[in-house]
Motif scaffolding. Structure first.
Motif, mmCIF file in Angstrom:
data_model
loop_
_atom_site.group_PDB
_atom_site.id
_atom_site.type_symbol
_atom_site.label_atom_id
_atom_site.label_comp_id
_atom_site.label_asym_id
_atom_site.label_seq_id
_atom_site.Cartn_x
_atom_site.Cartn_y
_atom_site.Cartn_z
ATOM 1 N N VAL A 290 -26.044 -12.691 2.023
ATOM 2 C CA VAL A 290 -25.162 -11.784 1.290
ATOM 3 C C VAL A 290 -24.417 -10.916 2.300
ATOM 4 O O VAL A 290 -25.039 -10.168 3.074
ATOM 5 C CB VAL A 290 -25.957 -10.904 0.306
ATOM 6 C CG1 VAL A 290 -25.007 -9.981 -0.458
ATOM 7 C CG2 VAL A 290 -26.755 -11.766 -0.670
ATOM 8 N N PRO B 150 -21.751 -7.910 2.937
ATOM 9 C CA PRO B 150 -20.909 -6.811 2.443
ATOM 10 C C PRO B 150 -19.522 -6.904 3.093
ATOM 11 O O PRO B 150 -19.409 -7.126 4.304
ATOM 12 C CB PRO B 150 -21.645 -5.548 2.897
ATOM 13 C CG PRO B 150 -23.036 -6.005 3.233
ATOM 14 C CD PRO B 150 -22.889 -7.416 3.726
ATOM 15 N N GLU C 65 -18.865 -6.558 7.022
ATOM 16 C CA GLU C 65 -19.743 -5.560 7.637
ATOM 17 C C GLU C 65 -20.516 -6.153 8.803
ATOM 18 O O GLU C 65 -20.845 -5.452 9.753
ATOM 19 C CB GLU C 65 -20.708 -5.016 6.583
ATOM 20 C CG GLU C 65 -21.562 -3.853 7.054
ATOM 21 C CD GLU C 65 -22.293 -3.166 5.927
ATOM 22 O OE1 GLU C 65 -23.543 -3.185 5.933
ATOM 23 O OE2 GLU C 65 -21.620 -2.621 5.025
ATOM 24 N N LYS D 68 -15.781 -1.664 -1.603
ATOM 25 C CA LYS D 68 -16.846 -2.503 -1.071
ATOM 26 C C LYS D 68 -17.239 -3.584 -2.078
ATOM 27 O O LYS D 68 -17.440 -3.292 -3.265
ATOM 28 C CB LYS D 68 -18.066 -1.660 -0.720
ATOM 29 C CG LYS D 68 -19.148 -2.424 0.049
ATOM 30 C CD LYS D 68 -20.262 -1.484 0.509
ATOM 31 C CE LYS D 68 -21.298 -2.218 1.355
ATOM 32 N NZ LYS D 68 -22.365 -1.309 1.839
ATOM 33 N N TYR D 69 -17.342 -4.789 -1.596
ATOM 34 C CA TYR D 69 -17.794 -5.929 -2.391
ATOM 35 C C TYR D 69 -18.886 -6.657 -1.606
ATOM 36 O O TYR D 69 -19.153 -6.340 -0.448
ATOM 37 C CB TYR D 69 -16.632 -6.882 -2.684
ATOM 38 C CG TYR D 69 -15.584 -6.314 -3.603
ATOM 39 C CD1 TYR D 69 -15.633 -6.548 -4.971
ATOM 40 C CD2 TYR D 69 -14.540 -5.534 -3.104
ATOM 41 C CE1 TYR D 69 -14.670 -6.023 -5.823
ATOM 42 C CE2 TYR D 69 -13.581 -5.000 -3.952
ATOM 43 C CZ TYR D 69 -13.660 -5.248 -5.314
ATOM 44 O OH TYR D 69 -12.716 -4.714 -6.154
ATOM 45 N N TRP D 70 -19.490 -7.656 -2.251
ATOM 46 C CA TRP D 70 -20.521 -8.469 -1.602
ATOM 47 C C TRP D 70 -20.190 -9.941 -1.823
ATOM 48 O O TRP D 70 -19.905 -10.358 -2.947
ATOM 49 C CB TRP D 70 -21.901 -8.158 -2.196
ATOM 50 C CG TRP D 70 -22.488 -6.867 -1.706
ATOM 51 C CD1 TRP D 70 -23.450 -6.703 -0.745
ATOM 52 C CD2 TRP D 70 -22.150 -5.547 -2.150
ATOM 53 N NE1 TRP D 70 -23.734 -5.368 -0.573
ATOM 54 C CE2 TRP D 70 -22.947 -4.631 -1.426
ATOM 55 C CE3 TRP D 70 -21.259 -5.044 -3.097
ATOM 56 C CZ2 TRP D 70 -22.887 -3.262 -1.604
ATOM 57 C CZ3 TRP D 70 -21.173 -3.672 -3.283
ATOM 58 C CH2 TRP D 70 -21.976 -2.804 -2.527
ATOM 59 N N ARG E 136 -19.566 -7.343 -7.093
ATOM 60 C CA ARG E 136 -19.498 -5.893 -6.893
ATOM 61 C C ARG E 136 -20.847 -5.298 -7.275
ATOM 62 O O ARG E 136 -21.600 -5.883 -8.040
ATOM 63 C CB ARG E 136 -18.407 -5.277 -7.770
ATOM 64 C CG ARG E 136 -18.646 -5.484 -9.264
ATOM 65 C CD ARG E 136 -17.626 -4.770 -10.128
ATOM 66 N NE ARG E 136 -17.842 -5.033 -11.549
ATOM 67 C CZ ARG E 136 -18.712 -4.397 -12.314
ATOM 68 N NH1 ARG E 136 -19.482 -3.447 -11.781
ATOM 69 N NH2 ARG E 136 -18.855 -4.695 -13.587
ATOM 70 N N ARG E 137 -21.140 -4.140 -6.729
ATOM 71 C CA ARG E 137 -22.367 -3.453 -7.120
ATOM 72 C C ARG E 137 -22.174 -2.835 -8.495
ATOM 73 O O ARG E 137 -21.091 -2.352 -8.831
ATOM 74 C CB ARG E 137 -22.729 -2.360 -6.115
ATOM 75 C CG ARG E 137 -24.104 -1.740 -6.387
ATOM 76 C CD ARG E 137 -24.384 -0.596 -5.435
ATOM 77 N NE ARG E 137 -24.708 -1.043 -4.096
ATOM 78 C CZ ARG E 137 -25.930 -1.382 -3.697
ATOM 79 N NH1 ARG E 137 -26.931 -1.380 -4.559
ATOM 80 N NH2 ARG E 137 -26.146 -1.754 -2.452
ATOM 81 N N LEU F 288 -30.532 -4.588 -4.910
ATOM 82 C CA LEU F 288 -29.142 -5.018 -4.924
ATOM 83 C C LEU F 288 -28.812 -5.638 -6.277
ATOM 84 O O LEU F 288 -29.094 -6.808 -6.543
ATOM 85 C CB LEU F 288 -28.892 -6.021 -3.794
ATOM 86 C CG LEU F 288 -27.423 -6.343 -3.460
ATOM 87 C CD1 LEU F 288 -26.646 -5.069 -3.149
ATOM 88 C CD2 LEU F 288 -27.347 -7.306 -2.292
ATOM 89 N N LEU G 26 -25.961 -6.767 -8.756
ATOM 90 C CA LEU G 26 -24.569 -7.164 -8.613
ATOM 91 C C LEU G 26 -24.022 -7.782 -9.894
ATOM 92 O O LEU G 26 -24.776 -8.274 -10.734
ATOM 93 C CB LEU G 26 -24.430 -8.183 -7.473
ATOM 94 C CG LEU G 26 -24.929 -7.733 -6.094
ATOM 95 C CD1 LEU G 26 -24.930 -8.906 -5.116
ATOM 96 C CD2 LEU G 26 -24.069 -6.592 -5.562
ATOM 97 N N THR H 227 -30.882 -12.135 1.712
ATOM 98 C CA THR H 227 -31.191 -10.961 0.892
ATOM 99 C C THR H 227 -31.513 -11.398 -0.534
ATOM 100 O O THR H 227 -30.841 -12.279 -1.070
ATOM 101 C CB THR H 227 -29.988 -9.990 0.859
ATOM 102 O OG1 THR H 227 -29.615 -9.653 2.197
ATOM 103 C CG2 THR H 227 -30.313 -8.729 0.085
#
Length: 291
Positions: free
Chosen positions: A139, A141, A154, A188-190, A216-217, A262, A264, A286
């Motif tokens: 995963v 970020p 990230e 921020k996205y994942w 997204r969170r 986490l 999502l 993750t």
């Protein structure tokens, strides 16, 4: 079926209920809100096929109805990439999208992917009150800068190139390009590594291999209610829907791993996010919940 104009868009799950029941009884496959457990890693790679829609842009249907990771959650046509590991268990004339004959995708989500769900009605093949997918994957970020239309990872994925990304947004109004946030503040996205992309009959640059779920969170008020409901079910084994707990894998939600922070929600699909090797070197695995 997804290209048909139903009188009520919310009927799209009910329209398949009879067929889903027959397939389940015939094959003993587990049904997961429009998807099938036996091929879940492939079928999670569905995408909103806007190119085929003469109707308004797809929208996410009001909840509770279907989870973000299952195609019935949106209005409008959906399609699938061709799987390089197995034949799709659906009619290609219906579900093969415009990319079907030119690309294939090898599913990469782990074998530990599990699904739990609670039905919204007494119809176990109908809408869901809540459906949780829990899995472990790489995963990443990422930060989206609207002012420059760029994505910055990230972790240092060596061959990640923002300009090479191709997006399939489930509901365009939710896409990064439509955000009303301060353009100078990144969102921020994942990215969840879910597949390996390959062009049929041709050479695929390795930096275009990674196919990901864009997520997204869950932070909105409605999202927090959903997570709270899941937590209560995890820890206390209670639900307002009492015995209407339709267990997609004969498991109770209370048996899911509670130590997952986490949470999502799916936004779409992204391909061209770097090489599989670069992901393996830079991005840790993750455990996550996808609602």
């Amino acid at each position: 079926m997804t290209r048909r104009n139903l009188t009520r868009t919310s009927d799209r799950i009910y329209a398949l209920a009879g067929l889903a029941s027959w397939i389940h009884d015939t094959t003993d496959s587990s049904y997961c809100i429009g998807l099938w457990r036996d091929d879940l890693d492939s079928q999670l790679l569905w995408y909103s096929d806007i190119s085929r829609s003469a109707c308004p842009a797809p929208q996410r249907l009001p909840q509770p109805y279907a989870p973000s990771w299952a195609w019935p959650c949106i209005s409008g046509p959906v399609a699938f990439f061709k799987s390089s590991s197995a034949d799709l268990p659906v009619a290609l004339s219906e579900y093969a999208g415009p990319d079907f004959h030119s690309v294939s995708v090898q599913p990469l989500l782990g074998l530990d992917t599990q699904v739990w769900g609670m039905g919204l009605t007494s119809n176990r093949y109908g809408p869901t009150f809540m459906a949780l997918l829990q899995s472990t994957a790489r995963v990443l970020p990422v930060y989206f800068y609207k002012s420059t239309d760029t994505w910055v990872p990230e972790y240092p994925v060596a061959d990640f190139d923002s300009a090479a990304l191709k997006f399939y947004i489930d509901a365009p109004a939710e896409g990064p390009a439509y955000t009303k946030n301060d353009p100078n503040r990144p969102m921020k996205y994942w990215l969840i590594l879910a597949g390996k992309f390959q062009e049929s009959g041709g050479y695929t640059p390795i930096q275009l291999q990674a196919v990901c779920l864009l997520t997204r969170r869950m932070t909105s008020y409605e999202d927090q209610i959903l997570v709270t409901q899941a937590y209560l079910t995890f820890c206390l084994g209670i639900s307002k829907h009492g015995d209407k707990d339709y267990r997609y894998e004969n498991k109770n939600l209370a048996t899911a791993d509670k130590n997952v922070d986490l949470n999502l929600a799916r936004v779409g699909i992204v391909r061209g996010a770097g090489s599989i090797r670069a992901w393996a070197e830079a991005v840790p695995e993750t455990k996550f919940n996808l609602y």
